[in-house]
Design a protein around this motif. Sequence first.
Motif, PDB file in Angstrom:
ATOM      1  N   ASP A 284       0.923  -1.204  -0.051  1.00 55.41           N
ATOM      2  CA  ASP A 284      -0.109   0.002  -0.046  1.00 55.41           C
ATOM      3  C   ASP A 284       1.001   1.165   0.060  1.00 55.41           C
ATOM      4  OD1 ASP A 284      -2.965  -0.794   0.193  1.00 55.41           O
ATOM      5  OD2 ASP A 284      -1.899  -1.962   1.623  1.00 55.41           O
ATOM      6  N   ALA A 285       2.047   1.269  -0.759  1.00 51.68           N
ATOM      7  CA  ALA A 285       2.890   2.303  -0.808  1.00 51.68           C
ATOM      8  C   ALA A 285       3.719   2.081  -1.872  1.00 51.68           C
ATOM      9  CB  ALA A 285       3.741   2.332   0.614  1.00 51.68           C
ATOM     10  N   THR A 286       4.472   3.120  -2.589  1.00 52.97           N
ATOM     11  CA  THR A 286       5.365   2.722  -3.513  1.00 52.97           C
ATOM     12  C   THR A 286       6.369   1.951  -3.161  1.00 52.97           C
ATOM     13  OG1 THR A 286       4.772   4.756  -4.902  1.00 52.97           O
ATOM     14  CG2 THR A 286       6.937   3.920  -5.364  1.00 52.97           C
ATOM     15  N   CYS A 287       6.643   0.773  -3.705  1.00 56.06           N
ATOM     16  CA  CYS A 287       7.910  -0.155  -3.124  1.00 56.06           C
ATOM     17  C   CYS A 287       7.638  -0.444  -1.734  1.00 56.06           C
ATOM     18  CB  CYS A 287       9.210   0.328  -3.467  1.00 56.06           C
ATOM     19  SG  CYS A 287       9.394   0.609  -5.258  1.00 56.06           S
TER      20      CYS A 287
ATOM     21  N   THR B  27       8.277 -12.678  -0.854  1.00 56.42           N
ATOM     22  CA  THR B  27       7.511 -12.094  -2.020  1.00 56.42           C
ATOM     23  C   THR B  27       8.264 -10.792  -2.484  1.00 56.42           C
ATOM     24  OG1 THR B  27       6.333 -10.562  -0.400  1.00 56.42           O
ATOM     25  CG2 THR B  27       5.201 -12.657  -1.054  1.00 56.42           C
ATOM     26  N   PRO B  28       8.464 -10.814  -3.829  1.00 57.87           N
ATOM     27  CA  PRO B  28       9.303  -9.507  -4.309  1.00 57.87           C
ATOM     28  C   PRO B  28       8.689  -8.184  -4.125  1.00 57.87           C
ATOM     29  CG  PRO B  28       8.624 -11.164  -5.985  1.00 57.87           C
ATOM     30  CD  PRO B  28       7.922 -11.369  -4.905  1.00 57.87           C
ATOM     31  N   THR B  29       9.414  -7.071  -3.981  1.00 57.35           N
ATOM     32  CA  THR B  29       8.953  -5.917  -3.808  1.00 57.35           C
ATOM     33  C   THR B  29       8.206  -5.253  -5.081  1.00 57.35           C
ATOM     34  OG1 THR B  29      10.858  -5.478  -2.285  1.00 57.35           O
ATOM     35  CG2 THR B  29       9.603  -3.375  -3.275  1.00 57.35           C
ATOM     36  N   HIS B  30       7.018  -5.025  -4.850  1.00 56.34           N
ATOM     37  CA  HIS B  30       6.235  -4.305  -6.095  1.00 56.34           C
ATOM     38  C   HIS B  30       6.265  -2.785  -5.975  1.00 56.34           C
ATOM     39  CE1 HIS B  30       3.571  -8.076  -7.317  1.00 56.34           C
ATOM     40  NE2 HIS B  30       4.800  -8.421  -6.755  1.00 56.34           N
ATOM     41  N   ASN B  31       6.226  -2.219  -7.159  1.00 50.94           N
ATOM     42  CA  ASN B  31       6.304  -0.504  -6.957  1.00 50.94           C
ATOM     43  C   ASN B  31       4.790  -0.028  -6.871  1.00 50.94           C
ATOM     44  OD1 ASN B  31       6.727  -1.719  -9.825  1.00 50.94           O
ATOM     45  ND2 ASN B  31       5.363   0.208 -10.297  1.00 50.94           N
ATOM     46  N   ALA B  32       3.927  -0.985  -7.326  1.00 52.50           N
ATOM     47  CA  ALA B  32       2.461  -0.482  -6.785  1.00 52.50           C
ATOM     48  C   ALA B  32       1.556  -1.861  -7.421  1.00 52.50           C
ATOM     49  CB  ALA B  32       2.139   0.606  -8.112  1.00 52.50           C
ATOM     50  N   ALA B  33       0.438  -1.589  -7.231  1.00 48.13           N
ATOM     51  CA  ALA B  33      -0.858  -2.690  -7.600  1.00 48.13           C
ATOM     52  C   ALA B  33      -0.568  -2.805  -9.229  1.00 48.13           C
ATOM     53  CB  ALA B  33      -2.231  -2.401  -7.175  1.00 48.13           C
ATOM     54  N   ASN B  34      -0.975  -4.233  -9.505  1.00 39.86           N
ATOM     55  CA  ASN B  34      -1.233  -4.574 -10.983  1.00 39.86           C
ATOM     56  C   ASN B  34      -2.552  -4.980 -11.129  1.00 39.86           C
ATOM     57  OD1 ASN B  34       1.706  -4.780 -12.018  1.00 39.86           O
ATOM     58  ND2 ASN B  34       2.193  -6.113 -10.280  1.00 39.86           N
ATOM     59  N   SER B  35      -2.905  -4.955 -12.264  1.00 37.80           N
ATOM     60  CA  SER B  35      -4.316  -5.083 -12.803  1.00 37.80           C
ATOM     61  C   SER B  35      -4.370  -5.891 -14.403  1.00 37.80           C
ATOM     62  CB  SER B  35      -5.185  -3.639 -12.860  1.00 37.80           C
ATOM     63  OG  SER B  35      -4.559  -3.009 -13.822  1.00 37.80           O
ATOM     64  N   GLY B  36      -5.497  -6.319 -14.368  1.00 36.74           N
ATOM     65  CA  GLY B  36      -5.400  -7.041 -15.794  1.00 36.74           C
ATOM     66  C   GLY B  36      -4.960  -8.379 -15.485  1.00 36.74           C
ATOM     67  N   VAL B  37      -4.188  -9.186 -16.576  1.00 29.31           N
ATOM     68  CA  VAL B  37      -3.136  -9.875 -16.542  1.00 29.31           C
ATOM     69  C   VAL B  37      -2.006  -9.776 -16.939  1.00 29.31           C
ATOM     70  CG1 VAL B  37      -3.164 -12.533 -16.919  1.00 29.31           C
ATOM     71  CG2 VAL B  37      -5.308 -11.740 -16.585  1.00 29.31           C
TER      72      VAL B  37
ATOM     73  N   SER C   9       9.444  -5.033 -11.687  1.00 27.72           N
ATOM     74  CA  SER C   9       9.511  -3.882 -10.539  1.00 27.72           C
ATOM     75  C   SER C   9      10.306  -2.884 -11.083  1.00 27.72           C
ATOM     76  CB  SER C   9       9.400  -4.391  -9.363  1.00 27.72           C
ATOM     77  OG  SER C   9       9.446  -3.254  -8.432  1.00 27.72           O
ATOM     78  N   THR C  10       9.779  -1.547 -10.636  1.00 35.58           N
ATOM     79  CA  THR C  10      10.849  -0.618 -10.780  1.00 35.58           C
ATOM     80  C   THR C  10      11.598  -0.128  -9.511  1.00 35.58           C
ATOM     81  OG1 THR C  10       9.230   1.137 -10.002  1.00 35.58           O
ATOM     82  CG2 THR C  10       9.412   0.584 -12.552  1.00 35.58           C
ATOM     83  N   CYS C  11      11.375  -1.103  -8.491  1.00 33.98           N
ATOM     84  CA  CYS C  11      11.913  -0.862  -7.139  1.00 33.98           C
ATOM     85  C   CYS C  11      13.242  -1.405  -7.159  1.00 33.98           C
ATOM     86  CB  CYS C  11      11.353  -1.518  -5.896  1.00 33.98           C
ATOM     87  SG  CYS C  11       9.531  -1.119  -6.163  1.00 33.98           S
ATOM     88  N   SER C  12      14.082  -1.174  -6.196  1.00 32.22           N
ATOM     89  CA  SER C  12      15.525  -1.455  -6.199  1.00 32.22           C
ATOM     90  C   SER C  12      15.768  -3.024  -6.696  1.00 32.22           C
ATOM     91  CB  SER C  12      16.047  -1.149  -4.602  1.00 32.22           C
ATOM     92  OG  SER C  12      17.516  -1.723  -4.706  1.00 32.22           O
ATOM     93  N   GLY C  13      16.719  -3.126  -7.460  1.00 34.83           N
ATOM     94  CA  GLY C  13      17.023  -4.325  -7.995  1.00 34.83           C
ATOM     95  C   GLY C  13      16.029  -4.901  -9.248  1.00 34.83           C
ATOM     96  N   ASN C  14      14.991  -4.170  -9.380  1.00 30.54           N
ATOM     97  CA  ASN C  14      14.253  -4.629 -10.345  1.00 30.54           C
ATOM     98  C   ASN C  14      14.075  -6.055 -10.603  1.00 30.54           C
ATOM     99  OD1 ASN C  14      16.318  -2.316 -12.235  1.00 30.54           O
ATOM    100  ND2 ASN C  14      14.156  -1.855 -11.646  1.00 30.54           N
ATOM    101  N   PRO C  15      13.278  -6.310  -9.330  1.00 29.88           N
ATOM    102  CA  PRO C  15      12.661  -7.875  -9.186  1.00 29.88           C
ATOM    103  C   PRO C  15      11.702  -8.182 -10.216  1.00 29.88           C
ATOM    104  CG  PRO C  15      12.153  -6.632  -7.458  1.00 29.88           C
ATOM    105  CD  PRO C  15      12.751  -5.779  -8.036  1.00 29.88           C
TER     106      PRO C  15
END
Length: 315
Positions: free
Chosen positions: A239-242, A250-260, A267-273
């Motif tokens: 519920d926050a950026t990264c 679980t990998p760090t997500h930069n935001a919620a994903n939608s669709g498929v 991810s755009t977070c550190s390390g781009n997981p």
Amino acid sequence: MKKILLSAVALLMLFSCQNDTTEITPSADAIAKRGCASQEVLAAQMKADPSLALRMNEIEAFTQKSMLTGRLVNGKIEIPVVVNVLYRTTAENISLAQIQSQIDVLNKDFNAANSDFNQVPSLFAGVKANVEISFVLEAIYRKATTKTSWGTNDAMKIASQGGIAPTTPTTRMNLWACTIGGGILGYAQFPGGSSSTDGVVIDSKYLGNTGTAVYPFNLGRTATHEVGHWMNLRHIWGDATCGSDLVSDTPTHNAANSGVPAYPHYSTCSGNPVEMTMNYMDYTDDRGMYMFSNGQKSRMAAVFVSGGSRASFRL
């Protein structure tokens, strides 16, 4: 994979700052993106009851300790479910078959028996989990209403406001099926809240996988997502950026994903997981989510251990 190193001060900051988070709220006319109001409801509850933050901090400290020391539940966990149907139209008065289909979906998803479990990419194969929690439909209560929508202020749980009060919520998971409105598919109360409002709310158009269930949220995964919250799981992007979902595998997500999202989705977070977009705690369409992780399993199990916030559900 991220590591969890939260001090008591950090935990306090985590829960006391929830009012600053926002939910993705889709259009009420044509819902194309998942809308979950659990975080929004939590923020409102914490504003109304400042002591809730302290209780949730204590639950979080207990959870982290239980996960580190291995003090998790052994044996069977079976959750009795009471479904409360509030309807204005015939379509909203969903059938027993549709309700039972939701129970069946929960049992498959929480026991790695879902047919799409084998679609988990090899990158995450080592952490995909069989949560080993089952659900049984115990009772259904129905009530006619003139309300066109109920919103997220828990009115559907209060008899004096036209709703249905929860049935023995310390030993039953109450699920309300009604029209929520505002583009919200569902929401849940996290552990630590009042027993008078405890449970899960699902819009009747997105409950189960038959009857009136509407695509692309017609496979019963809205309830899987919300029950995850009820068992103390956070959204995978924290519920926050990264942000942190308080789970280590679980990998760090930069935001919620939608669709498929197409795999791999970085991810755009550190390390781009590579993001675990197929996790039930993301915002993808029902057909795009089909796994919990072992870390999430441990986090859920911790609420049922002796002394845990939902220990009263243990058989």
